[in-house]
Enzyme design. Sequence first.
Site, PDB file in Angstrom:
ATOM      1  N   CYS A 378       0.700  -1.719   0.315  1.00 38.35           N
ATOM      2  CA  CYS A 378       0.527   0.378  -0.139  1.00 38.35           C
ATOM      3  C   CYS A 378       1.064   1.156  -0.175  1.00 38.35           C
ATOM      4  O   CYS A 378       1.421   1.347   0.875  1.00 38.35           O
ATOM      5  CB  CYS A 378      -0.404   0.200   0.877  1.00 38.35           C
ATOM      6  SG  CYS A 378      -1.799   1.361   1.152  1.00 38.35           S
ATOM      7  N   CYS A 381       0.938   3.593   3.372  1.00 36.69           N
ATOM      8  CA  CYS A 381       1.614   2.588   4.108  1.00 36.69           C
ATOM      9  C   CYS A 381       2.806   3.007   3.748  1.00 36.69           C
ATOM     10  O   CYS A 381       3.851   3.497   4.481  1.00 36.69           O
ATOM     11  CB  CYS A 381       1.422   1.339   4.213  1.00 36.69           C
ATOM     12  SG  CYS A 381      -0.058   0.461   4.717  1.00 36.69           S
TER      13      CYS A 381
END
Length: 458
Positions: A378, A381
Amino acid sequence: MASATASISSHSIALRDLKAARIGAVRQQVAVPAAAPKGQRARAVRPLCAAEPSRKPVSASAASAPVAPVEEEASAAASVDYEALALELVDASPLEIMDRALDMFGSEIAIAFSGAEDVALIEYAKLTGRPFRVFSLDTGRLNPETYQLFDKVEKHYGIHIEYMFPEASEVQDLVRTKGLFSFYEDGHQECCRVRKVRPLRRALKGLKAWITGQRKDQSPGTRASIPVVQVDPSFEGLDGGAGSLIKWNPVANVDGKDIWTFLRTMDVPVNTLHAQGYVSIGCEPCTRPVLPGQHEREGRWWWEDATAKECGLHKGNIDKEGQTPKVGVNGNGSAEASAPDIFQSQAIVNLTRPGIENLLRLENRAEPWLAVLYAPWCPYCQAMEASYVELAEQLSGSGIKVAKFRADGEQKSFAQAELQLQSFPTILLFPGRTVKPIKYPSEKRDVQSLLAFVNTLR
């Protein structure tokens, strides 16, 4: 990565490499005409509208009749192997790709303009020296700054943007039934379908190809594998049926920062919202500025999971199971296994499923814990990795443990049910004397903001 600058003389376009977005030279130099008076280009091409029901492809018996050059080009375009063409152009500059698209489809292709940094597409089209068309979807809920940009772009390039609008009766039914902000409660797809997808479908039925500003770095998973040209997997074009529409993505391989280098170099008009922290810009209720440490797509539909951040205009980026295409990095599917782990630091404890379950059950913890629920593929993240590692190092020896728990894949349903996971990343504080963890409520993920959260509750 392709990037460029270009300077224009009255006789030719001189192109040279720029670190960011090398446009590169087109196959032949072309003169750039002076901006036409407003409206002149619009008279030179057909209006953007749905194809007439009676219109059909040229029959075999009519094939021998004389045809216009545009029809010959369209016929040649229909016989192209677009997978092979995408491979041929994988290292081409955006200007080369734009030139090829406009050359192949003439007046039967148009640029989709959203009022954001995809204004770069219009600049590339201008630099080719070829006639081009631009259309936009006016949802009725755009920011005032976006409408102001539309006007500036029309005047700057001497063009008329061909606007498409939603059906008034459909908007009326939706609002009367569910209210003005139903998307905050049950997702954005229904509203986008009425205000964006259906108007786009009508627009594309009048074309044989369209040009988008999609980039691979824009959205986690959903855009990581888009080619520079493809047969559109979702919409139909002028001739109708599967495979009747070609989709061009000239800036697919360009980084966002390189797009901005190009826009600044060429002194192109841009949306003033960008100066206020907006990166990805859509409708006003569903768009907000991004904060330090956030990925650009976090400014869109922020209340939904990262893998849901497509409005339907590019739904072909998502496969039939509702997952993103299986790509090597930054996606779902096989990428979940292949993406390298993040938050790698001796100051961060790597929690297993039993470990975080034990942490949940403890009523009197010896010390507070701060944990991030993450997925290594992601980009949101990935964007906060540096700040979280720095925070862990600052808190080392302070009596607060800093941890991480990988919550995608098989662990996602557990994290949603027990750990308040809605989207990645989710940050939880497990206080020393409180059973239930406290979810970090802010989107600010810089060190000082996270440290303030911890100190307030410790």
